[in-house]
Design a protein around this motif. Structure first.
Motif, PDB file in Angstrom:
ATOM      1  N   MET A  52       0.807  -1.214   0.000  1.00 13.02           N
ATOM      2  CA  MET A  52       0.000   0.000   0.000  1.00 13.02           C
ATOM      3  C   MET A  52       0.844   1.269   0.000  1.00 13.02           C
ATOM      4  O   MET A  52       0.414   2.314  -0.472  1.00 13.02           O
ATOM      5  CB  MET A  52      -0.948   0.011   1.209  1.00 13.02           C
ATOM      6  CG  MET A  52      -2.046  -1.027   1.142  1.00 13.02           C
ATOM      7  SD  MET A  52      -3.018  -0.933  -0.395  1.00 13.02           S
ATOM      8  CE  MET A  52      -3.728   0.685  -0.252  1.00 13.02           C
ATOM      9  N   ASN A  53       2.056   1.175   0.529  1.00  9.16           N
ATOM     10  CA  ASN A  53       2.920   2.350   0.579  1.00  9.16           C
ATOM     11  C   ASN A  53       3.769   2.541  -0.664  1.00  9.16           C
ATOM     12  O   ASN A  53       4.017   3.672  -1.089  1.00  9.16           O
ATOM     13  CB  ASN A  53       3.835   2.282   1.802  1.00  9.16           C
ATOM     14  CG  ASN A  53       3.169   2.783   3.068  1.00  9.16           C
ATOM     15  OD1 ASN A  53       3.025   3.983   3.262  1.00  9.16           O
ATOM     16  ND2 ASN A  53       2.735   1.866   3.921  1.00  9.16           N
TER      17      ASN A  53
ATOM     18  N   LYS B 241      13.382   4.796 -10.889  1.00  8.72           N
ATOM     19  CA  LYS B 241      13.670   6.111 -11.452  1.00  8.72           C
ATOM     20  C   LYS B 241      12.420   6.701 -12.099  1.00  8.72           C
ATOM     21  O   LYS B 241      12.206   7.916 -12.047  1.00  8.72           O
ATOM     22  CB  LYS B 241      14.794   6.003 -12.480  1.00  8.72           C
ATOM     23  CG  LYS B 241      16.162   5.693 -11.881  1.00  8.72           C
ATOM     24  CD  LYS B 241      17.229   5.639 -12.963  1.00  8.72           C
ATOM     25  CE  LYS B 241      18.587   5.329 -12.354  1.00  8.72           C
ATOM     26  NZ  LYS B 241      19.647   5.241 -13.408  1.00  8.72           N
ATOM     27  N   GLU B 242      11.599   5.838 -12.700  1.00  9.70           N
ATOM     28  CA  GLU B 242      10.386   6.319 -13.362  1.00  9.70           C
ATOM     29  C   GLU B 242       9.444   6.974 -12.361  1.00  9.70           C
ATOM     30  O   GLU B 242       8.848   8.021 -12.636  1.00  9.70           O
ATOM     31  CB  GLU B 242       9.675   5.155 -14.066  1.00  9.70           C
ATOM     32  CG  GLU B 242      10.371   4.624 -15.305  1.00  9.70           C
ATOM     33  CD  GLU B 242      11.582   3.750 -14.981  1.00  9.70           C
ATOM     34  OE1 GLU B 242      12.379   3.488 -15.896  1.00  9.70           O
ATOM     35  OE2 GLU B 242      11.727   3.335 -13.796  1.00  9.70           O
ATOM     36  N   VAL B 243       9.336   6.380 -11.180  1.00 10.43           N
ATOM     37  CA  VAL B 243       8.463   6.949 -10.152  1.00 10.43           C
ATOM     38  C   VAL B 243       9.048   8.259  -9.634  1.00 10.43           C
ATOM     39  O   VAL B 243       8.353   9.276  -9.530  1.00 10.43           O
ATOM     40  CB  VAL B 243       8.257   5.958  -8.987  1.00 10.43           C
ATOM     41  CG1 VAL B 243       7.572   6.646  -7.810  1.00 10.43           C
ATOM     42  CG2 VAL B 243       7.431   4.762  -9.440  1.00 10.43           C
ATOM     43  N   LEU B 244      10.324   8.244  -9.301  1.00 13.79           N
ATOM     44  CA  LEU B 244      10.949   9.425  -8.708  1.00 13.79           C
ATOM     45  C   LEU B 244      11.041  10.597  -9.684  1.00 13.79           C
ATOM     46  O   LEU B 244      11.117  11.756  -9.263  1.00 13.79           O
ATOM     47  CB  LEU B 244      12.341   9.077  -8.191  1.00 13.79           C
ATOM     48  CG  LEU B 244      12.363   8.122  -6.984  1.00 13.79           C
ATOM     49  CD1 LEU B 244      13.796   7.786  -6.602  1.00 13.79           C
ATOM     50  CD2 LEU B 244      11.633   8.729  -5.798  1.00 13.79           C
TER      51      LEU B 244
ATOM     52  N   LEU C 232       1.629   7.089  -7.720  1.00  9.88           N
ATOM     53  CA  LEU C 232       1.366   5.902  -6.914  1.00  9.88           C
ATOM     54  C   LEU C 232      -0.131   5.659  -6.753  1.00  9.88           C
ATOM     55  O   LEU C 232      -0.609   4.518  -6.837  1.00  9.88           O
ATOM     56  CB  LEU C 232       2.023   6.049  -5.539  1.00  9.88           C
ATOM     57  CG  LEU C 232       3.558   6.038  -5.542  1.00  9.88           C
ATOM     58  CD1 LEU C 232       4.086   6.403  -4.163  1.00  9.88           C
ATOM     59  CD2 LEU C 232       4.086   4.681  -5.968  1.00  9.88           C
ATOM     60  N   ARG C 233      -0.892   6.742  -6.520  1.00  9.25           N
ATOM     61  CA  ARG C 233      -2.339   6.588  -6.360  1.00  9.25           C
ATOM     62  C   ARG C 233      -2.992   6.054  -7.634  1.00  9.25           C
ATOM     63  O   ARG C 233      -4.014   5.362  -7.572  1.00  9.25           O
ATOM     64  CB  ARG C 233      -2.975   7.922  -5.959  1.00  9.25           C
ATOM     65  CG  ARG C 233      -2.747   8.277  -4.494  1.00  9.25           C
ATOM     66  CD  ARG C 233      -3.645   9.429  -4.052  1.00  9.25           C
ATOM     67  NE  ARG C 233      -3.263  10.681  -4.661  1.00  9.25           N
ATOM     68  CZ  ARG C 233      -2.414  11.559  -4.148  1.00  9.25           C
ATOM     69  NH1 ARG C 233      -1.821  11.279  -2.990  1.00  9.25           N
ATOM     70  NH2 ARG C 233      -2.133  12.679  -4.761  1.00  9.25           N
TER      71      ARG C 233
ATOM     72  N   GLN D 164      -0.771   4.259  -1.766  1.00  5.19           N
ATOM     73  CA  GLN D 164      -0.874   5.554  -1.084  1.00  5.19           C
ATOM     74  C   GLN D 164      -2.268   6.177  -1.166  1.00  5.19           C
ATOM     75  O   GLN D 164      -2.414   7.384  -1.009  1.00  5.19           O
ATOM     76  CB  GLN D 164       0.168   6.543  -1.613  1.00  5.19           C
ATOM     77  CG  GLN D 164       1.555   6.313  -1.043  1.00  5.19           C
ATOM     78  CD  GLN D 164       1.622   6.462   0.472  1.00  5.19           C
ATOM     79  OE1 GLN D 164       0.851   7.202   1.074  1.00  5.19           O
ATOM     80  NE2 GLN D 164       2.538   5.741   1.088  1.00  5.19           N
ATOM     81  N   ILE D 165      -3.280   5.362  -1.430  1.00  2.00           N
ATOM     82  CA  ILE D 165      -4.643   5.855  -1.275  1.00  2.00           C
ATOM     83  C   ILE D 165      -5.007   5.721   0.197  1.00  2.00           C
ATOM     84  O   ILE D 165      -4.312   5.056   0.969  1.00  2.00           O
ATOM     85  CB  ILE D 165      -5.656   5.080  -2.143  1.00  2.00           C
ATOM     86  CG1 ILE D 165      -5.745   3.620  -1.673  1.00  2.00           C
ATOM     87  CG2 ILE D 165      -5.315   5.160  -3.611  1.00  2.00           C
ATOM     88  CD1 ILE D 165      -6.960   2.879  -2.164  1.00  2.00           C
ATOM     89  N   MET D 166      -6.081   6.332   0.619  1.00  2.00           N
ATOM     90  CA  MET D 166      -6.559   6.156   1.984  1.00  2.00           C
ATOM     91  C   MET D 166      -7.387   4.878   2.017  1.00  2.00           C
ATOM     92  O   MET D 166      -8.331   4.717   1.248  1.00  2.00           O
ATOM     93  CB  MET D 166      -7.366   7.375   2.419  1.00  2.00           C
ATOM     94  CG  MET D 166      -6.539   8.649   2.424  1.00  2.00           C
ATOM     95  SD  MET D 166      -7.456  10.120   2.946  1.00  2.00           S
ATOM     96  CE  MET D 166      -7.461   9.881   4.714  1.00  2.00           C
ATOM     97  N   PHE D 167      -6.999   3.969   2.892  1.00  2.00           N
ATOM     98  CA  PHE D 167      -7.654   2.664   3.003  1.00  2.00           C
ATOM     99  C   PHE D 167      -7.527   2.260   4.474  1.00  2.00           C
ATOM    100  O   PHE D 167      -7.677   3.112   5.352  1.00  2.00           O
ATOM    101  CB  PHE D 167      -6.965   1.671   2.044  1.00  2.00           C
ATOM    102  CG  PHE D 167      -7.670   0.344   1.894  1.00  2.00           C
ATOM    103  CD1 PHE D 167      -8.949   0.283   1.365  1.00  2.00           C
ATOM    104  CD2 PHE D 167      -7.040  -0.832   2.271  1.00  2.00           C
ATOM    105  CE1 PHE D 167      -9.599  -0.941   1.221  1.00  2.00           C
ATOM    106  CE2 PHE D 167      -7.678  -2.058   2.129  1.00  2.00           C
ATOM    107  CZ  PHE D 167      -8.951  -2.115   1.609  1.00  2.00           C
TER     108      PHE D 167
END
Length: 523
Positions: free
Chosen positions: A379-380, A399-402, A411-412, A417-420
C-alpha cells in the motif's frame, strides 16, 4: 413511514438477521468448514482456497479517488489473498458525501466501505456495519498486534457504544505543512528571514512596496494560501485558531478566545494594506501555480514536500527563484506554533465491513493482510518490480516513479498511497522529498512547534446531534464573519461576535467536546 425511519428499520432488521446467523458462524460453523478456515489461516495471508469477490465503496475527495478494479496494488493483493474487490461507488459522482448517503439510503451496503469515522460509527450503531473487535481477536492477528502496540487506535476509533466499526487509515510522520518565503526576494532587498510576527510584517511590507520581482510593477502578492481554511493558519501568527484545540490540557474553542479576535484585527489590517492575496477567498487550489508561476508570490503556508518542488518548476522562467522553509514566526507571546500536524491517532477515515457480508471472517482476514509487513509495503510503495525494487531489504522507488512530477499521484494511479485501512510509512515520502523540504520537516519535528490538537473524540448520539446542528451553524457564521472582517465589509467586533456565538449555543458545543475529552482521558 419517513425515509429516515424506514432506513433505520431496514438496517435494524438486517442486523437482527446478521446477528442470528453471520456472526455466530465463527463459533457454530460445521466442523469441516471450521477446519478449512484454520488450514487457510495457517498458510498466511491466503484467505480462501477458492477465489472470493467482495464489493467495496471507496469514494473520497469528491471523486478525485474512486476505487478502480484495475489498480495493480489490489490485483497483487488478490493474488496473495485470493480475494478480489469490485468497486461499486459511482464514478460519475463528484460529491463523495452524496455518494455515501445514496448508498446508505439504498439499504444495499457493500462488503467493505471506506468513509469518515463519524459516518461509519453513526451507521454502525444503526446496524449498517458490523462490530469488528471479536473478529479481529479470533481471525486477524496482525491487526490485533497493531491494537496491542498502539492502544490509542482503539481509544479514538471505537464508537460511543464501545464497538469498533472500522479499521483506520493510520498516518505516519508528524510535520505536514510549514511556512515558506522567497529567499531571493529577501536577498534582493537586503532582508533577513523574519523571526517574529512583527518582523514578518516588515518583510511583507517591503515585498509589497519595493518591487522584489524587478518588473517595475506593484504586482507582488506578499502572502497567500491555497485554500480558504488556511486563513486559520495565518491567524496562528497571533495565537488565533479556528477550531477546538488543547490549552493547559483543557479543550477550548479557538474563536471564543481573545487571541482569535486579535488575529482577525491584524489579518484585516494586513489585507487592507495589500499584504495578503486580494483573491484569497476565490483563487483556490491553483494559487501556487499562478503566483509562483508569474513570479508574484512571496510567502505562503503549505505542504512541505509539494511546495518545495516549485523551486525546480519556477527556475525555468525565474532563474533566481529560491523558496525556503522557515520556522513559524514568534507570536506576541513569544511562541512558535504550527497549527497543522499529522497524527496517527486522529483516525478520521477507515474501512468498515457491511452488515450483509456473506463471510465476515474472510473480510477481516483480507483486511488483516494490509497490516502485515508485505501488505503495508504494497500500500505504501506499490508492486515490486513495477514501482519499486528491494535493496538490502528496503523498498526503493524506481527512477520512473521518482522522476514523476507528482510522485503521490503516480502511486495513487496504481492504488498505492490511497486512503484505506493500513499504516502509512513516512519513509516513502522521504525518498522523493527534496532535501530542503526534509530539512524543514526535521526542524519542525525537532522543535515540536505543533499546536496541541484535540484527539479524534467519540461522541454519543445526542452529542453528535448537537455537534452537527449547532456546530455547523456556528462554523458557517464564523466563516462568513471572517470574510466580512478581512474584506472590510464590517469592522472586527469580537465582543459582538462571541455574544452571537453564545446565542447560537457555543457553550453547548464546547461542553459536548469537554465531556467527550473527559471520557477519552479516563477511558
Amino acid at each position: 413511514m419517513g425515509k429516515g425511519r424506514k432506513l433505520s428499520f431496514v438496517l435494524a432488521s438486517g442486523m437482527l438477521v446478521f446477528t442470528a446467523t453471520a456472526c455466530s458462524s465463527t463459533t457454530t460453523a460445521p466442523k469441516e468448514k471450521t477446519e478449512q478456515k484454520e488450514n487457510a489461516e495457517s498458510k498466511g495471508p491466503k484467505v480462501s482456497d477458492k477465489p472470493v469477490e467482495m464489493t467495496i465503496h471507496l469514494h473520497y475527495n469528491d471523486g478525485q479517488v474512486i476505487f478502480d478494479d484495475n489498480w495493480s496494488t489490489f490485483k497483487k493483493a488478490s493474488e496473495v489473498t485470493n480475494v478480489s474487490l469490485k468497486g461499486v461507488a459511482p464514478k460519475s459522482s463528484t460529491k463523495s458525501e452524496e455518494a455515501f448517503n445514496l448508498m446508505i439510503a439504498s439499504g444495499k451496503i457493500p462488503d467493505l466501505v471506506f468513509e469518515k469515522k463519524e459516518n461509519l460509527n453513526k451507521y454502525g450503531k444503526e446496524g449498517a456495519f458490523i462490530p469488528l473487535e471479536d473478529l479481529i481477536k479470533e481471525h486477524a492477528p496482525n491487526i490485533q498486534s497493531y491494537l496491542d502496540k498502539m492502544p490509542e487506535i482503539m481509544k479514538v476509533s471505537k464508537a460511543a457504544d464501545g464497538h469498533l466499526y472500522y479499521l483506520p487509515f493510520i498516518a505516519d510522520g508528524e510535520a505536514a505543512e510549514g511556512w515558506f518565503i522567497r529567499q531571493d526576494w529577501l536577498d534582493k532587498l537586503g532582508l533577513e528571514v523574519p523571526q517574529t510576527v512583527d518582523e514578518y510584517y516588515t518583510v511583507l511590507k517591503a515585498f509589497k512596496e519595493k518591487d522584489p520581482n524587478g518588473n517595475g510593477k506593484a504586482d507582488e502578492v506578499p502572502l497567500f494560501t491555497r485554500i480558504n481554511q488556511r486563513i486559520f493558519d495565518l491567524a496562528s501568527l497571533w495565537g488565533g485558531y479556528g477550531d477546538f484545540y488543547l490549552k493547559d490540557n483543557k479543550v477550548v474553542y479557538g474563536p471564543m478566545e481573545k487571541d482569535f479576535g486579535a488575529a482577525m484585527e491584524n489579518l484585516a489590517k494586513w489585507y487592507e494594506e495589500g499584504l495578503i492575496d486580494p483573491e484569497i477567498f476565490t483563487r483556490g487550489a491553483t494559487s501556487r501555480d499562478v503566483l509562483f508561476g508569474n513570479n508574484t508570490g512571496g510567502s505562503t503556508h503549505d505542504w512541505f514536500a509539494s511546495t518545495v518542488t516549485y523551486n525546480d518548476i519556477s527556475k525555468k522562467h525565474t532563474p533566481d527563484f529560491n523558496l525556503i522553509p522557515m520556522a513559524p514566526p514568534e507570536n506576541s507571546k513569544g511562541e512558535r506554533v504550527e497549527p497543522t500536524i499529522r497524527s496517527p491517532f486522529n483516525n478520521y477515515t477507515g474501512v468498515a465491513v457491511g452488515h450483509s457480508v456473506k463471510d465476515p471472517v474472510a473480510a477481516i482476514k483480507y483486511l488483516d493482510y494490509f497490516f502485515t509487513e508485505e501488505g503495508r509495503r504494497l500500500m505504501n510503495y506499490g508492486v515490486e518490480g513495477d514501482t519499486y525494487t528491494l535493496e538490502n531489504g528496503e523498498p526503493k522507488f524506481t527512477k520512473e516513479v521518482l522522476s514523476s512530477p507528482d510522485v503521490p499521484g503516480a502511486l495513487r494511479a496504481k492504488g498505492a498511497q490511497i486512503m484505506f485501512a493500513y499504516q502509512q510509512d513516512f519513509e516513502y515520502e522521504k525518498q522523493w522529498m527534496a532535501p530542503l523540504a526534509l530539512k524543514g520537516v526535521e526542524e519542525y519535528v525537532k522543535n515540536d512547534y505543533f499546536l496541541k490538537e484535540v484527539p479524534a473524540l467519540n461522541f454519543t448520539e445526542e452529542e453528535e446531534k448537537i455537534k452537527n446542528d449547532i456546530g455547523l451553524q456556528i462554523m458557517t457564521y464564523r466563516d462568513e464573519m471572517i470574510q466580512k472582517w478581512m474584506m472590510g465589509a464590517e469592522p472586527v467586533d469580537f465582543s459582538k461576535f462571541t455574544k452571537r456565538l453564545k446565542e447560537m449555543g457555543v457553550d453547548q458545543l464546547i461542553k459536548v467536546h469537554e465531556d467527550a475529552y473527559k471520557r477519552y482521558t479516563e477511558g
